[in-house]
Write an enzyme that holds these catalytic residues in place. Structure first.
Site, PDB file in Angstrom:
ATOM      1  N   LYS A  13     -21.064 -31.537 -15.062  1.00 46.55           N
ATOM      2  CA  LYS A  13     -20.475 -30.979 -13.834  1.00 46.55           C
ATOM      3  C   LYS A  13     -19.490 -31.947 -13.188  1.00 46.55           C
ATOM      4  CE  LYS A  13     -24.205 -30.627 -11.272  1.00 46.55           C
ATOM      5  NZ  LYS A  13     -25.234 -31.227 -12.097  1.00 46.55           N
ATOM      6  N   ARG A  88     -28.732 -26.854  -4.556  1.00 42.49           N
ATOM      7  CA  ARG A  88     -29.718 -27.189  -5.581  1.00 42.49           C
ATOM      8  C   ARG A  88     -31.036 -26.461  -5.361  1.00 42.49           C
ATOM      9  NH1 ARG A  88     -27.361 -32.479  -7.069  1.00 42.49           N
ATOM     10  NH2 ARG A  88     -28.418 -33.295  -8.896  1.00 42.49           N
ATOM     11  N   ARG A 127     -24.742 -42.349 -19.806  1.00 40.59           N
ATOM     12  CA  ARG A 127     -23.652 -42.211 -18.844  1.00 40.59           C
ATOM     13  C   ARG A 127     -23.294 -43.547 -18.169  1.00 40.59           C
ATOM     14  NH1 ARG A 127     -24.386 -37.130 -15.082  1.00 40.59           N
ATOM     15  NH2 ARG A 127     -26.160 -38.242 -14.207  1.00 40.59           N
ATOM     16  N   ARG A 160     -25.842 -45.690 -13.491  1.00 46.26           N
ATOM     17  CA  ARG A 160     -26.495 -45.283 -12.248  1.00 46.26           C
ATOM     18  C   ARG A 160     -27.975 -45.635 -12.291  1.00 46.26           C
ATOM     19  NH1 ARG A 160     -24.897 -39.091 -11.078  1.00 46.26           N
ATOM     20  NH2 ARG A 160     -27.106 -39.078 -10.571  1.00 46.26           N
ATOM     21  N   ARG A 171     -36.023 -35.501 -13.158  1.00 45.83           N
ATOM     22  CA  ARG A 171     -34.840 -34.771 -12.670  1.00 45.83           C
ATOM     23  C   ARG A 171     -34.664 -33.449 -13.401  1.00 45.83           C
ATOM     24  NH1 ARG A 171     -30.424 -39.040 -13.367  1.00 45.83           N
ATOM     25  NH2 ARG A 171     -28.963 -37.510 -12.563  1.00 45.83           N
TER      26      ARG A 171
HETATM   27  P1  AMP Z   1     -26.180 -35.973  -8.729  1.00 43.97           P
HETATM   28  O1  AMP Z   1     -25.172 -37.052  -8.704  1.00 43.97           O
HETATM   29  O2  AMP Z   1     -25.599 -34.622  -8.365  1.00 43.97           O
HETATM   30  O3  AMP Z   1     -26.955 -35.916 -10.030  1.00 43.97           O
HETATM   31  O4  AMP Z   1     -27.241 -36.315  -7.582  1.00 43.97           O
HETATM   32  C1  AMP Z   1     -28.014 -37.496  -7.627  1.00 43.97           C
HETATM   33  C2  AMP Z   1     -29.255 -37.350  -6.752  1.00 43.97           C
HETATM   34  O5  AMP Z   1     -28.854 -37.132  -5.393  1.00 43.97           O
HETATM   35  C3  AMP Z   1     -30.161 -36.165  -7.086  1.00 43.97           C
HETATM   36  O6  AMP Z   1     -31.050 -36.463  -8.144  1.00 43.97           O
HETATM   37  C4  AMP Z   1     -30.866 -35.962  -5.756  1.00 43.97           C
HETATM   38  O7  AMP Z   1     -31.855 -36.959  -5.543  1.00 43.97           O
HETATM   39  C5  AMP Z   1     -29.754 -36.212  -4.749  1.00 43.97           C
HETATM   40  N1  AMP Z   1     -29.006 -34.966  -4.440  1.00 43.97           N
HETATM   41  C6  AMP Z   1     -27.710 -34.683  -4.738  1.00 43.97           C
HETATM   42  N2  AMP Z   1     -27.359 -33.462  -4.325  1.00 43.97           N
HETATM   43  C7  AMP Z   1     -28.467 -32.942  -3.737  1.00 43.97           C
HETATM   44  C8  AMP Z   1     -28.768 -31.697  -3.125  1.00 43.97           C
HETATM   45  N3  AMP Z   1     -27.855 -30.712  -3.043  1.00 43.97           N
HETATM   46  N4  AMP Z   1     -30.023 -31.512  -2.623  1.00 43.97           N
HETATM   47  C9  AMP Z   1     -30.958 -32.483  -2.695  1.00 43.97           C
HETATM   48  N5  AMP Z   1     -30.748 -33.674  -3.269  1.00 43.97           N
HETATM   49  C10 AMP Z   1     -29.509 -33.914  -3.800  1.00 43.97           C
END
Ligand code: AMP
Length: 214
Positions: A13, A88, A127, A160, A171
């Protein structure tokens, strides 16, 4: 273009959203990036978010909708936005719908980046981000020249904190339990379009443009 990119962690994404942003000049709104920026400030909120993220859990809906509301109030969304990592949960999707009605900017399309689970783990664990350019790379899938270009220019390939195997397992489970229901949520609203997310970045990008008809 007002779209949501939906998909499991590792489905690409972020990479595709970044490219769409650059080529179509539409802001990518990544809640993950926004939270990582908050973590970097070491504020109280940042420290709490850090714990949740490192465990692979979700930050509360209430906080997330507040963050997204503030972001969508900015003028740069006039020509659209690419939501990456939000919503989410069903609650986030419902609140987003209300917010966008308020702003007279309803969603036009939700793209599901479709990918098998076993490939996802390798995509996440491999990644890296180049510290110089911010470019997203993968030690298993990226072109070797791109990887060495970063390090030879003095950059570092940064991993990360939440991209390790234990966190990834959680996750993916959190995705299945809390985010996957959005596939039927948006199918019922006739907004969902599936894109096969397996293959090179260029091939997937072409499929994405086809789905977006642009
Ligand atoms: P991402 O970079 O989108 O994979 O997000 C990394 C982490 O940020 C996720 O595993 C969640 O802990 C938190 N996070 C990001 N977006 C959301 C969301 N919309 N709702 C809740 N937690 C989020």
């Amino acid at each position: 273009m007002r779209i949501v990119l939906l998909g499991a962690p590792g489905s690409g994404k972020g990479t595709q959203a970044q490219r769409l942003m650059v080529e179509k000049n539409i802001p990518q709104i990544s809640t993950g990036d926004m939270l990582r920026a908050a973590v970097a400030t070491k504020s109280n909120f940042g420290l709490r978010a850090k714990e949740v993220m490192e465990a692979g859990n979700l930050v509360s809906d209430e906080i997330m909708i507040g963050i997204i509301r503030e972001r969508l109030m900015k003028n740069d969304i006039e020509n659209g936005f690419i939501l990456d990592g939000f919503p989410r949960t069903t609650k986030q999707a419902e609140d987003l719908e209300k917010l966008l009605i308020e702003l007279h900017q309803p969603l036009e399309l939700v793209i599901l980046m479709d990918m098998e689970n076993d490939i996802l783990t390798k995509r996440i664990v491999g990644r890296r981000t180049c510290s110089l350019t911010g470019k997203l790379l993968n030690i298993y899938f990226s072109n070797k020249d791109e990887l060495t270009a970063c390090t030879e220019a003095g950059g570092e390939l940064i991993k990360r904190k939440d991209d390790n195997e234990e966190t990834v397992r959680n996750r993916l489970q959190v995705y299945q339990e809390q985010t996957e229901p959005l596939v039927s949520f948006y199918t019922q609203k006739k907004l969902l379009e599936k894109v096969d997310a397996e293959g090179s970045m260029d091939v997937v990008y072409e499929r994405l443009l086809d789905a977006l008809k642009c």
